[in-house]
Design an enzyme around this catalytic site. Structure first.
Site, PDB file in Angstrom:
ATOM      1  CG  ASP A  11    -117.758  32.969  10.808  1.00 16.23           C
ATOM      2  OD1 ASP A  11    -118.112  32.386   9.755  1.00 16.23           O
ATOM      3  OD2 ASP A  11    -118.167  34.099  11.122  1.00 16.23           O
ATOM      4  CG  ASP A 105    -120.163  30.245   6.643  1.00 19.18           C
ATOM      5  OD1 ASP A 105    -121.311  30.090   7.085  1.00 19.18           O
ATOM      6  OD2 ASP A 105    -119.696  31.365   6.355  1.00 19.18           O
ATOM      7  CD  GLU A 106    -121.792  31.696  12.440  1.00 19.81           C
ATOM      8  OE1 GLU A 106    -121.771  32.378  13.475  1.00 19.81           O
ATOM      9  OE2 GLU A 106    -122.445  32.009  11.419  1.00 19.81           O
TER      10      GLU A 106
END
Length: 491
Positions: A11, A105-106
């Site tokens: 993350d 983003d993860e």
């Protein structure tokens, strides 16, 4: 559950805001808020400096401004975020063929499937190398969680924030989860948490001790049973490389309610075009067009139309969305509009009838000399494109300037070089001239129509990133690496 912590969850830390700080030297170490800047905008991401003032994601932007009036407020630059995300996902793809992106983003990574880790020592080593690689390639930081299941890996990455790594050792799951609040578990939102609180359950341990039967009684068979398994530390969901999108959609919330029917229709057509652009970028087509309208009183209506076959034709989607709009009463004003396409497919079925109708319509309009008024409708205004007296006019010069010069976006000046917009108004645009690897730059103000100033593409955050094309190398593997019962955390 796996016997080794070989599921990794990455993350990125305050991704949008951190990318803006990396791109803008003058904002490093200062509160930054990214999101919609209008009175109805919401926060997409807040930097850790802004979070100290209580600003957080999904908060109304007006509230954020009250909490942190001196923060930098920026419009998102998704082209930059996507390019950085591609770099990160490329690194993850080198670890395993099983990478499950959740957002820009993860992502989850199955290290065992990639042969890069099969025990505690090798998993921890690859997690630390990944963080180093991300920093070298993008200039940003990410937090890493390692565990034997997806749920625990995600919890671990959250506990490791910011810029940390946490490994949950096999056998320690129950002890780690027990004191955590029930909202730590996936699927427990505010309503479910409140329902559980009224039943006397506020921690994960309370759920585990209540038993499956009690949770099923309170929440139903599917939700109750799933929650009890997670509270006991059991999660057998696999990492899935392909998460098939079910729909593609775009929407806009307007600073002031739209009352002009012609303006509403033009916005719907603009959103339809944006939706098709996303559809084509994903190399998909869709069969069902969906229109979303949120009215002045917050009531939200959705209308849909299913076509004869999948399409990615912007004309077909625009016409379908316009037909759907005809069935919606917008008299009191419109706060939000959205257009989406569902029923996605990997191919396009050409709609010959629609194409033929378009050609006949265009020919008829051309013969009548009205082609330049086709999109707005035959009675939208005078022949020169100006609205009839008393009708709402087009966007003001200030609104147009805000669209052309969004705060935080990139510009280039013939004399001063690359910079970014600090703000615009009263016919002026203020720009700070700096680059990711420069010192904080100087600020200058120009007329919004200055011919020497123009929008520009974002610059890379790292000018010469380290080459990780041969990464990862062989890693040390040891089945006897010591890890404390509560897990291991490395800053």
């Amino acid at each position: 559950m796996r016997a080794a912590p070989t599921i990794l969850h990455l993350d990125m830390d305050a991704f949008y805001a951190s990318a803006e700080q990396a791109a803008k030297p003058s904002l490093r170490g200062k509160p930054v808020v990214v999101g919609g800047l209008g009175p109805r905008g919401v926060v997409a991401t807040a930097s850790y400096e802004a979070r100290r003032f209580g600003v957080h994601s999904a908060m109304p932007m007006a509230q954020a401004r009250r909490l942190a009036p001196n923060a930098a407020y920026l419009v998102p630059r998704f082209s930059l975020y996507r390019s950085v995300s591609d770099q990160v996902m490329e690194l993850l793809g080198r670890l395993s063929p099983l990478v499950e992106p959740l957002s820009l983003d993860e992502a989850f990574v199955d290290l065992e499937a990639g042969g890069t880790a099969d025990d505690t020592a090798s998993a921890l080593a690859i997690g630390e190398q990944l963080r180093e690689a991300i920093g070298a390639v993008t200039g940003l930081s990410g937090s890493v969680g390692l565990a034997g299941s997806k749920m625990l890996a995600k919890i671990a990455s959250e506990e490791a924030k910011p810029d940390g790594i946490l490994l949950i050792a096999p056998g320690t799951e129950r002890d780690l989860l027990a004191p955590m609040p029930v909202r730590t578990l996936p699927g427990v939102g505010p309503a479910t948490a409140d329902h559980l609180r009224r039943a006397g359950m506020t921690t994960v341990n309370d759920l585990a001790e209540a038993g499956e039967a009690e949770l099923v009684r309170l929440l139903g068979k599917a939700h109750g049973g799933s929650l009890h398994r997670m509270a006991s530390g059991r999660d057998d969901r696999p990492v899935v490389a392909e998460r098939d999108a079910k729909s593609v959609s775009v929407e806009d919330t307007f600073d002031t309610d739209l009352h002009d029917r012609v303006r509403v229709r033009s916005e719907v057509e603009r959103l339809a075009d944006r939706c098709v652009q996303r559809l084509r970028a994903a190399e998909r087509s869709g069969r069902t067009v969906v229109l979303k309208v949120r009215r002045y009183d917050f009531s939200t209506l959705t209308r849909s139309e299913t076509l004869r076959g999948p399409t990615d034709d912007p004309t077909v989607v625009r016409e379908a969305a316009a037909r759907l709009l005809e069935s919606v009463d917008t008299t009191g004003g419109v706060r939000l509009l959205g257009v989406g396409v569902t029923g996605l497919a990997d191919y396009t079925q050409e709609d010959l009838f629609a194409q033929a109708a378009d050609e006949r319509t265009a020919a008829g309009l051309a013969a009548a000399g009205l082609a330049d008024r086709a999109e707005a409708g035959a009675d939208a205004g005078t022949d020169d494109g100006r609205p009839e007296p008393g009708e709402p006019g087009p966007e003001s010069a200030e609104q147009l300037a805000a669209r052309r010069w969004p705060a935080g976006h990139d510009v280039r000046h013939d004399t001063h070089g690359h910079g970014w917009v600090q703000g615009s108004g009263v016919g002026r645009v203020t720009v700070r001239f700096e680059e990711p690897e420069s010192a904080p730059g100087r600020v200058r103000t120009f007329r919004i129509d200055d011919p020497a100033l123009r929008p520009a593409d974002p610059l890379p955050l790292v000018r010469d990133p380290v080459d990780y094309s041969s990464w990862p190398a062989s890693l040390p593997k040891s089945r006897s690496g010591p890890v404390s019962s509560g897990g291991e955390s490395r800053p």
